[in-house]
Design an enzyme around this catalytic site. Structure first.
Site, PDB file in Angstrom:
ATOM      1  N   ASP A  15     -42.606  -9.281  -8.582  1.00  0.00           N
ATOM      2  CA  ASP A  15     -41.841  -9.789  -7.439  1.00  0.00           C
ATOM      3  C   ASP A  15     -40.647 -10.643  -7.880  1.00  0.00           C
ATOM      4  OD1 ASP A  15     -41.288 -10.131  -4.765  1.00  0.00           O
ATOM      5  OD2 ASP A  15     -42.641 -11.839  -4.531  1.00  0.00           O
ATOM      6  N   HIS A  32     -33.737  -4.489  -8.795  1.00  0.00           N
ATOM      7  CA  HIS A  32     -34.831  -3.534  -9.028  1.00  0.00           C
ATOM      8  C   HIS A  32     -34.597  -2.766 -10.325  1.00  0.00           C
ATOM      9  CE1 HIS A  32     -36.461  -4.533  -5.225  1.00  0.00           C
ATOM     10  NE2 HIS A  32     -35.491  -3.983  -4.522  1.00  0.00           N
ATOM     11  N   LEU A 125     -52.970   1.992 -23.788  1.00  0.00           N
ATOM     12  CA  LEU A 125     -52.969   1.328 -22.483  1.00  0.00           C
ATOM     13  C   LEU A 125     -52.992   2.335 -21.326  1.00  0.00           C
ATOM     14  CD1 LEU A 125     -52.369  -1.425 -20.917  1.00  0.00           C
ATOM     15  CD2 LEU A 125     -49.985  -0.683 -20.938  1.00  0.00           C
TER      16      LEU A 125
HETATM   17  C1  IPE Z   1     -45.177  -7.494  -3.002  1.00  0.00           C
HETATM   18  O1  IPE Z   1     -43.978  -8.156  -2.898  1.00  0.00           O
HETATM   19  C2  IPE Z   1     -44.940  -6.039  -3.266  1.00  0.00           C
HETATM   20  C3  IPE Z   1     -44.378  -5.717  -4.561  1.00  0.00           C
HETATM   21  C4  IPE Z   1     -44.050  -6.547  -5.504  1.00  0.00           C
HETATM   22  C5  IPE Z   1     -44.195  -4.315  -4.795  1.00  0.00           C
HETATM   23  P1  IPE Z   1     -43.258  -8.394  -1.509  1.00  0.00           P
HETATM   24  O2  IPE Z   1     -41.957  -9.035  -1.819  1.00  0.00           O
HETATM   25  O3  IPE Z   1     -43.221  -7.152  -0.710  1.00  0.00           O
HETATM   26  O4  IPE Z   1     -44.244  -9.425  -0.797  1.00  0.00           O
HETATM   27  P2  IPE Z   1     -43.966 -10.489   0.341  1.00  0.00           P
HETATM   28  O5  IPE Z   1     -43.227  -9.784   1.449  1.00  0.00           O
HETATM   29  O6  IPE Z   1     -43.140 -11.583  -0.253  1.00  0.00           O
HETATM   30  O7  IPE Z   1     -45.314 -10.981   0.745  1.00  0.00           O
HETATM   31  C1  IPE Z   2     -40.223  -6.983  -5.825  1.00  0.00           C
HETATM   32  O1  IPE Z   2     -39.063  -7.718  -5.672  1.00  0.00           O
HETATM   33  C2  IPE Z   2     -40.001  -5.504  -5.807  1.00  0.00           C
HETATM   34  C3  IPE Z   2     -40.476  -4.820  -4.604  1.00  0.00           C
HETATM   35  C4  IPE Z   2     -41.086  -5.379  -3.590  1.00  0.00           C
HETATM   36  C5  IPE Z   2     -40.250  -3.407  -4.536  1.00  0.00           C
HETATM   37  P1  IPE Z   2     -38.499  -8.087  -4.257  1.00  0.00           P
HETATM   38  O2  IPE Z   2     -37.523  -7.053  -3.845  1.00  0.00           O
HETATM   39  O3  IPE Z   2     -39.589  -8.341  -3.295  1.00  0.00           O
HETATM   40  O4  IPE Z   2     -37.728  -9.431  -4.563  1.00  0.00           O
HETATM   41  P2  IPE Z   2     -37.639 -10.706  -3.644  1.00  0.00           P
HETATM   42  O5  IPE Z   2     -39.033 -11.174  -3.416  1.00  0.00           O
HETATM   43  O6  IPE Z   2     -36.965 -10.281  -2.385  1.00  0.00           O
HETATM   44  O7  IPE Z   2     -36.838 -11.677  -4.436  1.00  0.00           O
HETATM   45 MG    MG Z   3     -40.607 -10.027  -2.817  1.00  0.00          MG
END
Ligand code: IPE
Ligand code: IPE
Ligand code: MG
Length: 235
Positions: A15, A32, A125
């Site tokens: 995240d 990403h 792994l």
């Molecule tokens: C969880 O992160 C999903 C992934 C990292 C793929 P999100 O960014 O979607 O989670 P929330 O919305 O902060 O809970």
């Molecule tokens: C995690 O990073 C990746 C996915 C959920 C696909 P985010 O896109 O949620 O990044 P933040 O949390 O908005 O910074």
């Molecule tokens: Mg996120």
């Protein structure tokens, strides 16, 4: 990193990509793309230090709510991974996709299938890539499968126990998560591995995923090694 006490199964909620990009004045999808590179580094490192299972949360059942352009970028990065599947096989890494894969195109599903088959004899792994993954969806689908077995007469309701449920999850046959790492400063599971993290040790970090390093993984493992896991038993 010493071999003993290396967690057998590490789960990572990758995240913070969006915030990483925003901090640099870049569009979210740029985060990403760097995050995908971080994944590769960390998977290679886990393989090197002897982690058996690494489950990474790449896309949740809730992430479809995001702007189409962002969703498309994430799927495109997944396709890049699939096109590069061979290079993971060379590292002896086995790939497994977990999630509700029925949402994806026929082409993508075939590529996922191909990547899994290509790596099926790898002995290093095992990477579970959680894509269109939701812990609740996984449990609901497990219940559907169990109900179908009961209906067919193959299983009696009173025979259903914890091992029955575990055997119908996407992670059937794999051990539970030992260490769950969430970077980005959020302190929640966001629907990740609800069943498999029942006794996991949680390590939260403020670093955003694109900046996550091998050293930070070492730190999380060190923290894990200091924990006293009791599994409900007495000291
Ligand atoms: C969880 O992160 C999903 C992934 C990292 C793929 P999100 O960014 O979607 O989670 P929330 O919305 O902060 O809970
Ligand atoms: C995690 O990073 C990746 C996915 C959920 C696909 P985010 O896109 O949620 O990044 P933040 O949390 O908005 O910074
Ligand atoms: Mg996120």
């Amino acid at each position: 990193m010493a071999d003993q006490l290396i967690p057998q199964h590490i789960g990572i909620i990758m995240d913070g990509n969006g915030r990483w990009a925003k901090l640099r004045g870049l569009p979210r999808y740029a985060g990403h793309s760097v995050g995908a590179k971080t994944f590769r580094r960390i998977a290679e490192y886990c393989n090197r230090i002897g982690v058996r299972y690494l489950t990474v949360y790449a896309f949740s059942t809730e992430n479809w709510k995001r702007p189409q352009k962002e969703v498309d970028t994430i799927l495109e990065l997944m396709m890049d991974y699939l096109r590069d599947a061979e290079s993971y096989v060379k590292l002896n890494i086995k790939t497994h996709f977990i999630g509700d894969l029925s949402a994806f195109s026929e082409e993508m599903r075939q590529m996922m299938d191909h990547a899994e088959k290509l790596s099926e004899n790898a002995t290093g792994l095992i990477v579970n890539i959680a894509i269109n993954y939701g812990g609740r969806r996984e449990l609901a689908q497990a219940m559907q499968k169990i109900a179908a077995e009961v209906k067919s007469g193959a299983l009696l309701p009173e025979e259903i126990d914890e091992s029955t449920v575990a055997a119908h999850l996407y992670t059937a046959g794999q051990p539970d998560v030992d260490l769950l790492i969430r970077p980005s400063g959020e302190y929640r599971l966001s629907n990740f591995m609800l069943w498999q993290t029942a006794y996991a040790e949680y390590v939260f970090m403020n670093t955003l995923w694109p900046d996550f390093s091998e050293k930070m993984l070492d730190n999380a493992i060190r923290e894990f090694q200091k924990r006293n896991r009791r599994f409900g038993g007495a000291e």
